[in-house]
Write an enzyme that holds these catalytic residues in place. Sequence first.
Site, PDB file in Angstrom:
ATOM      1  N   ASN A   9      22.848 -36.032 -22.197  1.00 14.82           N
ATOM      2  CA  ASN A   9      22.532 -35.325 -23.275  1.00 14.82           C
ATOM      3  C   ASN A   9      23.913 -35.000 -24.053  1.00 14.82           C
ATOM      4  OD1 ASN A   9      21.496 -33.937 -25.414  1.00 14.82           O
ATOM      5  ND2 ASN A   9      20.587 -32.290 -23.851  1.00 14.82           N
ATOM      6  N   TRP A  10      23.760 -35.938 -25.305  1.00 16.99           N
ATOM      7  CA  TRP A  10      25.106 -35.860 -26.083  1.00 16.99           C
ATOM      8  C   TRP A  10      24.830 -34.466 -27.069  1.00 16.99           C
ATOM      9  CZ3 TRP A  10      25.984 -41.794 -27.584  1.00 16.99           C
ATOM     10  CH2 TRP A  10      26.340 -42.565 -26.506  1.00 16.99           C
ATOM     11  N   LYS A  11      23.743 -33.980 -27.093  1.00 11.52           N
ATOM     12  CA  LYS A  11      23.347 -32.825 -28.054  1.00 11.52           C
ATOM     13  C   LYS A  11      23.951 -33.149 -29.266  1.00 11.52           C
ATOM     14  CE  LYS A  11      23.682 -29.836 -24.021  1.00 11.52           C
ATOM     15  NZ  LYS A  11      23.768 -28.591 -23.336  1.00 11.52           N
ATOM     16  N   HIS A  94      14.038 -28.511 -23.744  1.00  8.79           N
ATOM     17  CA  HIS A  94      15.289 -27.849 -23.644  1.00  8.79           C
ATOM     18  C   HIS A  94      15.515 -26.465 -23.823  1.00  8.79           C
ATOM     19  CE1 HIS A  94      19.968 -27.539 -23.331  1.00  8.79           C
ATOM     20  NE2 HIS A  94      19.606 -28.926 -22.595  1.00  8.79           N
ATOM     21  N   GLU A  96      17.769 -25.004 -25.279  1.00 11.07           N
ATOM     22  CA  GLU A  96      18.460 -24.805 -26.466  1.00 11.07           C
ATOM     23  C   GLU A  96      17.470 -24.820 -27.617  1.00 11.07           C
ATOM     24  OE1 GLU A  96      21.554 -27.565 -26.449  1.00 11.07           O
ATOM     25  OE2 GLU A  96      22.608 -26.282 -24.702  1.00 11.07           O
ATOM     26  N   GLU A 165      17.238 -26.986 -15.573  1.00  7.53           N
ATOM     27  CA  GLU A 165      18.445 -26.333 -15.934  1.00  7.53           C
ATOM     28  C   GLU A 165      18.540 -24.880 -16.006  1.00  7.53           C
ATOM     29  OE1 GLU A 165      20.494 -29.630 -18.467  1.00  7.53           O
ATOM     30  OE2 GLU A 165      18.995 -29.014 -19.636  1.00  7.53           O
ATOM     31  N   GLY A 171      26.660 -25.257 -20.229  1.00  3.24           N
ATOM     32  CA  GLY A 171      27.934 -25.076 -20.994  1.00  3.24           C
ATOM     33  C   GLY A 171      28.768 -24.025 -20.636  1.00  3.24           C
ATOM     34  N   SER A 210      26.344 -27.698 -16.357  1.00  2.00           N
ATOM     35  CA  SER A 210      27.716 -27.703 -15.966  1.00  2.00           C
ATOM     36  C   SER A 210      28.150 -28.910 -14.939  1.00  2.00           C
ATOM     37  CB  SER A 210      28.387 -26.468 -15.652  1.00  2.00           C
ATOM     38  OG  SER A 210      28.393 -25.803 -16.671  1.00  2.00           O
ATOM     39  N   GLY A 231      25.350 -32.678 -19.813  1.00  3.78           N
ATOM     40  CA  GLY A 231      25.640 -32.386 -21.045  1.00  3.78           C
ATOM     41  C   GLY A 231      27.502 -32.991 -21.477  1.00  3.78           C
ATOM     42  N   GLY A 232      28.119 -31.829 -21.257  1.00  2.00           N
ATOM     43  CA  GLY A 232      29.478 -31.970 -21.832  1.00  2.00           C
ATOM     44  C   GLY A 232      30.330 -33.232 -21.319  1.00  2.00           C
TER      45      GLY A 232
HETATM   46  P1  13P Z   1      26.260 -28.965 -19.761  1.00  4.15           P
HETATM   47  O1  13P Z   1      26.379 -30.258 -18.732  1.00  4.15           O
HETATM   48  O2  13P Z   1      27.451 -29.255 -21.041  1.00  4.15           O
HETATM   49  O3  13P Z   1      26.405 -27.684 -19.169  1.00  4.15           O
HETATM   50  O4  13P Z   1      24.862 -29.075 -20.384  1.00  4.15           O
HETATM   51  C1  13P Z   1      23.730 -29.279 -19.541  1.00  4.15           C
HETATM   52  C2  13P Z   1      22.511 -29.752 -20.556  1.00  4.15           C
HETATM   53  O5  13P Z   1      22.175 -28.701 -21.328  1.00  4.15           O
HETATM   54  C3  13P Z   1      22.000 -30.970 -20.363  1.00  4.15           C
HETATM   55  O6  13P Z   1      20.784 -30.924 -20.981  1.00  4.15           O
END
Ligand code: 13P
Length: 253
Positions: A9-11, A94, A96, A165, A171, A210, A231-232
């Site tokens: 997930n590159w957000k 998600h 977010e 999640e 994050g 994470s 994510g990251g």
């Molecule tokens: P991180 O891996 O950056 O914590 O993000 C997780 C995430 O929200 C993937 O959808």
Amino acid sequence: MRQHMVVANWKMNGSRGAVGHLLRGLNSSMQSPRCDVILAPGYLHIDQVSRELTLTGVSLAGQNCSEYSDGPYTGEVSAKMLADSGCKWVILGHSERRQYHGETNEVIASKIELACSENLGVIYCVGETITQRDSGDAQSVVREQLLTALNSSINEESRIVIAYEPVWAIGTGLTASPNEAQIMHSYIRENLRSIEAINAEDTVILYGGSVNAVNANDFFSQVDIDGVLVGGASLDAEAFCRIVDMATLKREN
Ligand code: 13P
């Protein structure tokens, strides 16, 4: 047997240049993956990824879609548009989206229904906040997220993956311990058994929050963890390829 899956997930990150750089890294470092690999770029980069990714066996996902099928909804992207752009999947629910855009389980149910009607597979995210965990409500929150959003929106043809999640792990560098995650995954599978349109034993359940190239293996060692949503660390080609390699190894053992 459940296929193992790694989702990036590159957000809201990247530019054409940064995406090009990441794709060159993935193209050169990833062997043709023997688990499901899905990339979820920002909408504007979906086409670029389709053109520049040379790997076979990697699918694309949208990070969200509209709750409406089409029409005067300025700024929105429909499930149909994602499918038309070559996406096979969409991430929905998600945290977010829930947190910053006020998405409720009911709104997410509408999105899931539309996505399924366009033959998009759905990666449905669930998870509790730290306050909910500390007050002992983690399981009831996740149960409500599952049952409200899925019961009314899917049928036997739907392709549904669940991503657990915990919000407090996203994050932050904190993760659920592999054992805590396994307990929640097992609980999720137990609840999926009560949803008629779902075959709980065959449903892929991902852990996210994470995850990186150092800790991913600890999650893969748990029986109900079928993959990860990253994510990251997915913005680093080398780290992401290492995570994909670990998922492949889990599949082969
Ligand atoms: P991180 O891996 O950056 O914590 O993000 C997780 C995430 O929200 C993937 O959808």
